[in-house]
Each structure stands twice: as structure tokens, then as C-alpha cells.
Write an enzyme that holds these catalytic residues in place. Structure first.
Site, PDB file in Angstrom:
ATOM      1  N   PRO A  91      -8.295  23.607  60.993  1.00  0.00           N
ATOM      2  CA  PRO A  91      -8.092  22.112  61.123  1.00  0.00           C
ATOM      3  C   PRO A  91      -9.374  21.438  61.898  1.00  0.00           C
ATOM      4  CG  PRO A  91      -6.897  23.406  63.072  1.00  0.00           C
ATOM      5  CD  PRO A  91      -7.540  24.320  62.023  1.00  0.00           C
ATOM      6  N   ASP A 150     -16.581  21.466  52.197  1.00  0.00           N
ATOM      7  CA  ASP A 150     -15.825  20.097  51.987  1.00  0.00           C
ATOM      8  C   ASP A 150     -16.576  19.067  53.105  1.00  0.00           C
ATOM      9  OD1 ASP A 150     -14.610  21.167  49.967  1.00  0.00           O
ATOM     10  OD2 ASP A 150     -12.867  21.259  51.004  1.00  0.00           O
ATOM     11  N   LYS A 181     -15.024  15.650  49.329  1.00  0.00           N
ATOM     12  CA  LYS A 181     -14.428  14.693  48.579  1.00  0.00           C
ATOM     13  C   LYS A 181     -13.738  13.535  49.447  1.00  0.00           C
ATOM     14  CE  LYS A 181     -12.710  17.714  45.072  1.00  0.00           C
ATOM     15  NZ  LYS A 181     -13.389  17.080  43.688  1.00  0.00           N
ATOM     16  N   GLY A 186     -11.570  23.037  54.582  1.00  0.00           N
ATOM     17  CA  GLY A 186     -10.687  22.457  55.825  1.00  0.00           C
ATOM     18  C   GLY A 186      -9.502  23.015  55.589  1.00  0.00           C
ATOM     19  N   GLY A 187      -9.080  23.522  56.944  1.00  0.00           N
ATOM     20  CA  GLY A 187      -7.613  23.953  56.861  1.00  0.00           C
ATOM     21  C   GLY A 187      -7.517  25.234  56.354  1.00  0.00           C
ATOM     22  N   ASP A 188      -6.415  25.245  55.323  1.00  0.00           N
ATOM     23  CA  ASP A 188      -6.132  26.552  54.644  1.00  0.00           C
ATOM     24  C   ASP A 188      -6.505  26.416  53.168  1.00  0.00           C
ATOM     25  OD1 ASP A 188      -5.292  29.140  53.633  1.00  0.00           O
ATOM     26  OD2 ASP A 188      -3.220  28.841  53.892  1.00  0.00           O
ATOM     27  N   THR A 197      -3.537  25.780  58.653  1.00  0.00           N
ATOM     28  CA  THR A 197      -3.491  24.550  58.073  1.00  0.00           C
ATOM     29  C   THR A 197      -3.230  23.431  59.139  1.00  0.00           C
ATOM     30  OG1 THR A 197      -2.668  23.398  56.086  1.00  0.00           O
ATOM     31  CG2 THR A 197      -1.170  24.721  57.547  1.00  0.00           C
ATOM     32  N   ALA A 198      -3.649  22.134  58.647  1.00  0.00           N
ATOM     33  CA  ALA A 198      -3.590  21.045  59.599  1.00  0.00           C
ATOM     34  C   ALA A 198      -2.234  20.830  59.810  1.00  0.00           C
ATOM     35  CB  ALA A 198      -4.108  19.890  58.972  1.00  0.00           C
ATOM     36  N   MET A 214      -2.896  13.745  53.499  1.00  0.00           N
ATOM     37  CA  MET A 214      -3.569  12.503  52.822  1.00  0.00           C
ATOM     38  C   MET A 214      -2.597  11.380  52.847  1.00  0.00           C
ATOM     39  SD  MET A 214      -5.154  14.949  49.673  1.00  0.00           S
ATOM     40  CE  MET A 214      -4.245  16.041  49.851  1.00  0.00           C
TER      41      MET A 214
END
Length: 485
Positions: free
Chosen positions: A225, A248, A270, A301-303, A331-332, A383
């Protein structure tokens, strides 16, 4: 960084020190490890300084420093332990062109001497900008325990062998050889003496010369994260071995800094509803570098298995006939619930939790809103910031109660993490007022735990639900420099 760490070549350079007491002794013990020509000015020198002078380790002038004594000097130390005398001698040294250090006086010093771990020719220097000497000593003690006493011997023998290794191709082939030497063959051989190390180097070079060039390989790595401490050990190893890192936008600089300095860094970030690298272009980049023989880290980022388009990139890699491995990350959602003192599932509340996205390639994502709107349901929505009004409307329309708790965590796990605790009916309004501009994750059905330690946020207690903003905690200034000459 106020003080830039460098390793200064003092071989046959003149270093002058004014002082003859405890402060002078401390500096001299360190300076005498170098190849400098040391001159000490002291009207009443300690007996140890007199003894060193008798052996020729330094030159002693049993008088106070005067004008002209510092000409042609690289470094000067004012160590008289008297503010007036230190100011006088430092003034002479500056006027005569030397870099000046006034012992225990950071403000009037042009350079500082770090704490040092000595495994000559391997040297580790630890500095804290004068802010935390105790911390520097603690780091030094930890490194002293970790670095074997034989490391310097291995480095000296390896240094003499560098010319022979030039027969290997430049780049990864040579890195692989030295890694094999320092972490495998060398430590095993040195237990039998330095002659065994020489023979081990010859044998090792012969093996590496006979090796076929290692083919390209792709590692899909989850960067977590954002907190570098949450990066897995396997991820750090992959970064250390990478020739190319394709990353990313969400990967912070602190994690990118863990890659080798020589690695090629490629940003393919992105942005939701904004400028983005095309996925087919990212796929082509990964394949291109892999076919060129590079060890590629695709850093997400994250997983990397959660909303990371891993399958599309894997398909491209497999179609090109390249090998790969996947290194999962935190993951976040895990970081966000940890940050608010909650868990995604809880006995008696929910036996399952959903991981959703707020928007997809076509726009706002559609889901089974009716089942999500039931009491006790929990979802981690990625998101979701731009989709908040859409999500709010859909859930209320399908029967979710207006006072359902919702928490939005921005920059989860990072120093600039911010948390908004609100309810479904106030979600859009409160989120707009919070002004979040970083990546944010929405936790539907969860509120921050009561009595959350205030150290996680500001130094004030915040009532929940409410918007809470964590201030970045000041970091202790510190630096660590390593040299193997």
C-alpha cells in the site's frame, strides 16, 4: 539532506587538529585509520598523543595553533574544548582554505564526522545531521553485529581480482559473479584461510565463464500500500536483482529507491479518468525487455493480483515464451482496515467481505446492489472516490440504511494517510469537503474503531463519524552511506 555523504580520499593529504584532550583523542582514533598525514597542535597534549607522536603515527606540535599552520590542509578539527579557542583556530583554518569541523558545534562546522563501522576496505558511515547521536550509535552497534569480521578480508581479496573479472560481460554477468563470491563461495572458503579464497575465486570465475547467459525473466511484484516496511522480503530481493523496473503511478519513491541505482526505471502510471499508458503498450514494454535478456520487475501498487490487470500481462509474457513469477503484496484493503482498527470479517456480523471496484473500463462499475445493501454487509471498494455519488445513490436506492457507516482511507499506511469516517447519506458531501487528492479506498459497512490511538492521527481526539486528518510525523534526519573501495 543538509550534509551530503561522501568518501574523501585522504591518502597523503594533510589533516590538522587543534586540541590535546578527550575530544581530540576521540577524533584522532578515527583519523588514524586513514592514510592522512596528521598534525596535532596542543600546548598540553594527552600522554596518548605524545605516545602516538613517538611512533610516527602523527606529528605533534606542543604549542597553540597560529596563522600559517593550516595552509595546504584538507581537513581541520577544532577540538580544544574551549569555545573561544575553537572559534579562533577555526577562523584561521577557514581563512587558509581548509574544511572545518568544530567538535560538538554543528552550527559552526562545515562538515561532520559520521559514526563508522570499519571492515576496511568496506566502510559504513552513519549520520543523523547531529540530531540523534544516540540513534547513530545504536545503528552502528547493530551493523557491527551483522557484518562478519572477515568481510574486510574478502573485500580486499576481491578487489585484487577485479581485473580478472573483466573477462566476463559487463553488467549482470559480473554482478552474478560477485554476488556468488561474497555470499556463497567466499564465506565458505575463508574458513580455510586466504589461499583457499584465492583458489575459490579462480574456480568461481571458470564456472561463470562457462555459464550460458541467463534468459530474460519477468517478476510481477506487489509493492504493497505504500509503506516501504510493508514490502515483502521476496519483493525486496526481486528489486535488488532487477535490470528494469516497470512501475505504476501508485508506487511511492521510497519503494523505487530500493531498486539498484543502475536499474532502468519505466513509469507506466495510469490515472483514473485521466492520461494513462495503454495496456497494450505496457505489455509490449514488458515483453521487449524480457526478450532482450533483462530481469524485469513489473511493480504494481498493493497486490498485483487485485485490480492489477495481471492476467493480460501474463498472457503477453507467456505468448512470448518468457518465464515469470508472481510476488504478492499487501493489498490496500488490508492496510486500510488495519489503519482504522477493524477487520474485514467479524464473527456474528459478516462471514464474507467483497472486494469491488468503483469504476471499470466502461465507466462506473455495476454490482449486485440489492445484496450489498443488506444489513451487516462489508465491502472494500477500490477506485471509489470519483464514483462516490454513484455508489451512494445505488445503495440507497436498493435499501441500504442512510446511517450505514462508511470510511474512506486516503494513502493507506503512508505518513500522509487521512481517514474520513462518515455515513452513507453524508458520503458525497463529507468526501467533497475532505478534499482528498490521493488514492483512496472506501470501506462500506465499517467505521473507525472507538478509542483508536491518537498517535495514528493527529494529537487530538476526533469524534466519530468525522473527518480526521493525520499530519505527517517528522522523521528523524538520518543517512547511511556505504563504501567498498
Amino acid at each position: 539532506m543538509q550534509h551530503f555523504p561522501i568518501f574523501l580520499d585522504l591518502a597523503d593529504q594533510r589533516v590538522v587538529l587543534s586540541g590535546g584532550g578527550a575530544a581530540a583523542l576521540a577524533k584522532l582514533r578515527l583519523l588514524m585509520k586513514t592514510e592522512a598525514r596528521i598534525t596535532v597542535f596542543a600546548p598540553a597534549p594527552d600522554s596518548q598523543i605524545i605516545a602516538w607522536a613517538a611512533t610516527g603515527a602523527l606529528t605533534l606540535e606542543p604549542r597553540a595553533l597560529a596563522k600559517g599552520d593550516v595552509l595546504g590542509t584538507a581537513l581541520f578539527y577544532a577540538a580544544d574544548e574551549d569555545a573561544t579557542e575553537d572559534a579562533r583556530t577555526a577562523g584561521i583554518a577557514r581563512a587558509e582554505g581548509a574544511l572545518v569541523n568544530v567538535v560538538d558545534n554543528l552550527q559552526d562546522s562545515q562538515f561532520i564526522t559520521p559514526a563508522i563501522v570499519d571492515r576496511d576496505p568496506v566502510t559504513v558511515a552513519i549520520g543523523t545531521e547531529g540530531a540523534a547521536p544516540v540513534l547513530a550509535r545504536a545503528i552502528k552497534a547493530d551493523l557491527e553485529e551483522r557484518l562478519p569480521a572477515t568481510l574486510g578480508t574478502l573485500a580486499r581479496i576481491g578487489k585484487g581480482f577485479r581485473k580478472m573479472v573483466e573477462s566476463l560481460p559487463f553488467g549482470r554477468a559480473r554482478r552474478d559473479f560477485w554476488q556468488d563470491y561474497y555470499f556463497n563461495a567466499g564465506p565458505r572458503a575463508i574458513t580455510h584461510g586466504t589461499e583457499a579464497v584465492d583458489q575459490a575465486l579462480d574456480d568461481l570465475l571458470a564456472r561463470h565463464m562457462a555459464r550460458r547467459e541467463r534468459p530474460g525473466h519477468i517478476s510481477f511484484v506487489g509493492a504493497g500500500p505504500g509503506d516501504p516496511d510493508l514490502l515483502t522480503l521476496k519483493a525486496r530481493k526481486a528489486l535488488d536483482a532487477a535490470d528494469v523496473v516497470i512501475h505504476d503511478r501508485l508506487v511511492p519513491q521510497a519503494i523505487l529507491e530500493l531498486a539498484r541505482r543502475e536499474a532502468t526505471m519505466v513509469d507506466v502510471g495510469k490515472t483514473g479518468f485521466g492520461p494513462s499508458a495503454k495496456q497494450e503498450d505496457i505489455n509490449a514494454l514488458i515483453v521487449q525487455h524480457g526478450l532482450e535478456g533483462a530481469q524485469v520487475v513489473r511493480l504494481k501498487g498493493g497486490d498485483c493480483t487485485v485490480f492489477g490487470r495481471l492476467d493480460e500481462e501474463l498472457d503477453a509474457v507467456l505468448e512470448a515464451g518468457l518465464s515469470y513469477d508472481v510476488v504478492p503484496g499487501i493489498t490496500a484493503a488490508s492496510a486500510a482496515v488495519a489503519g482504522i482498527g477493524q477487520s474485514l470479517t467479524k464473527r456474528g456480523r459478516n462471514a464474507s467481505a467483497r472486494i469491488l471496484t468503483g469504476h471499470d473500463m466502461q465507466g462506473f462499475a455495476d454490482h449486485d446492489w440489492r445484496s450489498l445493501a443488506r444489513p451487516g454487509e462489508v465491502a472494500a471498494i477500490y477506485m471509489a472516490k470519483r464514483a462516490a455519488h454513484f455508489l451512494q445513490g445505488r445503495l440507497l436506492m436498493h435499501g441500504a440504511t442512510p446511517d450505514t457507516p462508511v470510511t474512506v482511507v486516503e494513502n493507506a499506511s503512508r505518513p500522509d494517510q487521512r481517514v474520513l469516517g462518515t455515513t452513507l447519506d453524508r458520503l458525497s458531501t463529507d468526501l467533497g469537503e475532505a478534499g482528498f487528492d490521493g488514492p483512496a479506498l472506501m470501506l462500506f459497512g465499517l467505521a473507525p474503531r472507538d478509542g483508536l490511538p491518537v498517535t495514528t492521527f493527529d494529537q487530538e481526539a476526533y469524534p466519530w463519524p468525522a473527518a480526521s486528518h493525520q499530519k505527517s510525523s517528522p522523521q528523524t534526519p538520518s543517512s547511511l552511506a556505504m563504501s567498498s573501495t
